[in-house]
Every structure is written in C-alpha cells, then in structure tokens.
Design a protein around this motif. Structure first.
Motif, PDB file in Angstrom:
ATOM      1  N   ALA A   1       0.814  -1.217   0.000  1.00 59.98           N
ATOM      2  CA  ALA A   1       0.000   0.000   0.000  1.00 59.98           C
ATOM      3  C   ALA A   1       0.844   1.262   0.000  1.00 59.98           C
ATOM      4  O   ALA A   1       0.362   2.343  -0.358  1.00 59.98           O
ATOM      5  N   GLY A   2       2.120   1.147   0.410  1.00 65.79           N
ATOM      6  CA  GLY A   2       2.959   2.343   0.428  1.00 65.79           C
ATOM      7  C   GLY A   2       4.141   2.205   1.349  1.00 65.79           C
ATOM      8  O   GLY A   2       4.788   1.152   1.383  1.00 65.79           O
ATOM      9  N   ARG A   3       4.370   3.234   2.125  1.00 65.25           N
ATOM     10  CA  ARG A   3       5.563   3.322   2.971  1.00 65.25           C
ATOM     11  C   ARG A   3       5.236   2.931   4.403  1.00 65.25           C
ATOM     12  O   ARG A   3       4.206   3.324   4.954  1.00 65.25           O
ATOM     13  N   ASP A   4       6.136   2.142   5.020  1.00 58.00           N
ATOM     14  CA  ASP A   4       5.970   1.739   6.420  1.00 58.00           C
ATOM     15  C   ASP A   4       5.912   2.955   7.332  1.00 58.00           C
ATOM     16  O   ASP A   4       6.671   3.919   7.164  1.00 58.00           O
ATOM     17  N   LEU A   5       5.026   2.880   8.324  1.00 61.55           N
ATOM     18  CA  LEU A   5       4.925   3.910   9.352  1.00 61.55           C
ATOM     19  C   LEU A   5       5.100   3.276  10.725  1.00 61.55           C
ATOM     20  O   LEU A   5       4.655   2.147  10.957  1.00 61.55           O
ATOM     21  N   ALA A   6       5.699   3.993  11.629  1.00 61.39           N
ATOM     22  CA  ALA A   6       5.703   3.571  13.026  1.00 61.39           C
ATOM     23  C   ALA A   6       4.288   3.732  13.572  1.00 61.39           C
ATOM     24  O   ALA A   6       3.679   4.794  13.422  1.00 61.39           O
ATOM     25  N   THR A   7       3.755   2.693  14.173  1.00 60.60           N
ATOM     26  CA  THR A   7       2.383   2.783  14.679  1.00 60.60           C
ATOM     27  C   THR A   7       2.245   3.895  15.717  1.00 60.60           C
ATOM     28  O   THR A   7       1.183   4.508  15.845  1.00 60.60           O
ATOM     29  N   ALA A   8       3.328   4.177  16.432  1.00 65.42           N
ATOM     30  CA  ALA A   8       3.286   5.243  17.442  1.00 65.42           C
ATOM     31  C   ALA A   8       3.122   6.623  16.822  1.00 65.42           C
ATOM     32  O   ALA A   8       2.778   7.581  17.519  1.00 65.42           O
ATOM     33  N   SER A   9       3.369   6.738  15.507  1.00 65.10           N
ATOM     34  CA  SER A   9       3.258   8.044  14.846  1.00 65.10           C
ATOM     35  C   SER A   9       1.839   8.347  14.388  1.00 65.10           C
ATOM     36  O   SER A   9       1.561   9.467  13.941  1.00 65.10           O
ATOM     37  N   LEU A  10       0.944   7.374  14.479  1.00 63.79           N
ATOM     38  CA  LEU A  10      -0.431   7.588  14.027  1.00 63.79           C
ATOM     39  C   LEU A  10      -1.128   8.618  14.917  1.00 63.79           C
ATOM     40  O   LEU A  10      -0.947   8.638  16.137  1.00 63.79           O
ATOM     41  N   VAL A  11      -1.931   9.461  14.301  1.00 70.44           N
ATOM     42  CA  VAL A  11      -2.687  10.471  15.047  1.00 70.44           C
ATOM     43  C   VAL A  11      -3.784   9.780  15.851  1.00 70.44           C
ATOM     44  O   VAL A  11      -4.518   8.927  15.328  1.00 70.44           O
ATOM     45  N   THR A  12      -3.901  10.119  17.120  1.00 70.65           N
ATOM     46  CA  THR A  12      -4.943   9.553  17.972  1.00 70.65           C
ATOM     47  C   THR A  12      -5.772  10.668  18.586  1.00 70.65           C
ATOM     48  O   THR A  12      -5.271  11.763  18.854  1.00 70.65           O
ATOM     49  N   LEU A  13      -7.041  10.371  18.801  1.00 70.94           N
ATOM     50  CA  LEU A  13      -7.921  11.278  19.539  1.00 70.94           C
ATOM     51  C   LEU A  13      -7.841  10.929  21.011  1.00 70.94           C
ATOM     52  O   LEU A  13      -7.824   9.745  21.382  1.00 70.94           O
ATOM     53  N   GLY A  14      -7.813  11.925  21.854  1.00 72.96           N
ATOM     54  CA  GLY A  14      -7.871  11.664  23.283  1.00 72.96           C
ATOM     55  C   GLY A  14      -9.198  11.030  23.657  1.00 72.96           C
ATOM     56  O   GLY A  14     -10.262  11.493  23.226  1.00 72.96           O
ATOM     57  N   ARG A  15      -9.135   9.948  24.408  1.00 71.55           N
ATOM     58  CA  ARG A  15     -10.354   9.270  24.847  1.00 71.55           C
ATOM     59  C   ARG A  15     -11.037  10.095  25.939  1.00 71.55           C
ATOM     60  O   ARG A  15     -10.399  10.461  26.926  1.00 71.55           O
TER      61      ARG A  15
END
Length: 281
Positions: free
Chosen positions: A152-166
């Motif tokens: 699908a493309g380029r590897d990303l560190a999962t920790a770099s994904l944008v998250t919403l505060g719960r």
C-alpha cells in the motif's frame, strides 16, 4: 495475505448525493466478490469525534474486514492517508486524523501501518477533494482482494499515528463524572461514564441520580434529579431516565422523546451523576 470477504464503509457523505454509490462502484470494479457493509454515512459533516465513536462502538460486532472510514475535513492537505492492521486481523483505511484511532484500539491495537503512497493502487485520476473515491476505497478494495498490506505504500511507526484523546471518566465516592460523548438520532445523550463506573458509585436500578452539568449558555452549573433505570419504559412517556446503553455506557434519554432537545447537553459537556444520599423514587 488472504482476501477479505467484507469491506465496511463509514463517512459523512450523506445520502442525498452520489458520493457513496461512486465509492461502492470503485470498490466493486476492483473486488467484485467483496461484500460492502455500510456502517453509516450520516456522521455530521466534518465531525471526526462522532465518526470515531460510531466506528469504535460498531467494530466489535463486525467480522474480520477492511474498514474504510472517511470524515476528512483536511482532504487535499498534507494530512496522511493510512492503512492500519490490527491484532484482530482487520485493516482500517482512511485519513490519519484520529478518526480510526478508537476503533483500532477496540480491534486489539495497531500491529502495522502504511502511508498510502503507492499510486498504482489509486484511481488513475485523483481529485483534491474526493480521496474517499480516488484513494481510500481503491486501496481498501485492493487489500480486500488480497493485495498485501506492505504494497500500500511506505511503512509507518504505529506510534506516529494520530490519535484522539479518549473522553475519560472517574468515580469519587457516590459520584461518577465524565462528559457527553455522543447524541444519537433519537436525542439520547451518551456519556463517557461507564456502567461499571455507575455501579462503583452506588447506582441502583429504580434509585435516583442527580445529573449535573456545566450549562455553557448560562456559564453556570445546573442539575436535575432523574431515575436510574434499565430501559426507556422504566419511566412514563415524556420523562427522563439514566440507563446503561447497548455499548456499556450511561446514557440520558426521554421515554418517547428527545433528551438532547430538553437538556443543554452536547458532545464535550462535562457531566456528573451522584447516586446516593437521595431518597429512592
């Protein structure tokens, strides 16, 4: 990588136009055997948090699938498009703006992520304002048809994904506090307070609950004493009730009515429920 038999779809596109049908058509040209399950397309326009909540509360009841979610006010900007594989084996495709984050957590957490940079999986012509049709759906359909995630493309560190505060909740003595999470089409007001929180604070079916909230229109604290029940019919028509909803969260409803229309409770409003030192209804 095995193919997926199910591809789900959530957006804020509405039903008045052909946007959803166009995305379905793109998917079926690539993965004609995939079953497309529409979660909803009535997320309020641009409401990432509402989309995230609906997706996260629905995913536990869905089969292993490729889940496409598009609530994307930043479409055409530098925000990333991503595909995220989870511990459950499902894959989430959409904008990296936090929309996917709560559902990814519900699905066991991210184990791999890719930035959607492989243009060979996009439509030949990509517009700046319709990435759902031109990027997200064709990539998702390709994954559903068996294309490996790494393509699908380029590897990303999962920790770099944008998250919403719960949205959080807390219990202090006989009081459970949190905020309004969502308001559904019936006007039921879902809180971030869990059924377990309510039980820890001493909630008893048939007992009273003192509902407090910050009324922003008056810049003041307001409250209402209402019964704590199991379902809408525990109170007469037109009356308020607090109850554990189908997602395990506490909600405020009016039997055969609209709680959000009666009370100034909107997503993000701080709320509290006090369950003791009151006489039983």
């Amino acid at each position: 990588m095995a193919s997926y038999h199910c591809l789900t779809f959530l957006t804020d596109y509405g039903l008045e136009d052909g946007f959803v049908a166009a995305c379905h058509g793109v998917a079926l040209q690539i993965a004609p055997d995939a079953r497309i399950l529409d979660i909803t397309h009535l997320v309020p326009p641009g409401d990432i948090r509402r989309g995230a909540a609906v997706l996260a509360q629905t995913v536990p009841y869905l089969p292993r699938a490729v889940h496409v979610a598009v609530v994307d006010p930043g479409v055409g900007t530098s925000r990333r498009g991503v595909a995220v594989e989870t511990a459950s084996g499902s894959v989430f495709v959409g904008p990296d703006n936090g929309l996917l984050s709560w559902a990814v957590e519900e699905a066991g957490g991210a184990v791999a992520a890719m930035s959607l940079t492989n243009k060979d999986l996009w439509r030949d012509s990509v517009t700046a304002t319709f990435h759902g049709r031109d990027i997200f759906m064709p990539v998702a359909a390709s994954l559903a048809a068996g294309v490996p995630l790494r393509e699908a493309g380029r590897d990303l560190a999962t920790a770099s994904l944008v998250t919403l505060g719960r949205p959080g909740s807390r219990v202090s003595g006989d009081t459970a506090s949190g905020e309004v999470l969502t308001v559904d089409r019936f006007g039921n007001v879902q809180l971030s307070v869990t059924a377990a929180d309510a039980a820890a604070a001493g909630a008893v079916p048939g007992g009273p609950a003192r509902l407090g909230w910050n009324d922003q229109s008056r810049n003041d604290q307001d409250e209402r004493v209402i019964p704590f029940g199991r379902t809408f019919g525990d109170v007469p028509p037109g009356e308020l009730v607090a109850y554990p909803d189908s997602s395990g969260l506490i909600a405020i409803a009016v039997n055969q009515g609209d709680a959000a229309g009666l009370l100034p409770l909107r997503p993000g409003t701080p709320v509290s429920l006090r369950f003791q030192t009151l006489t039983k209804f």
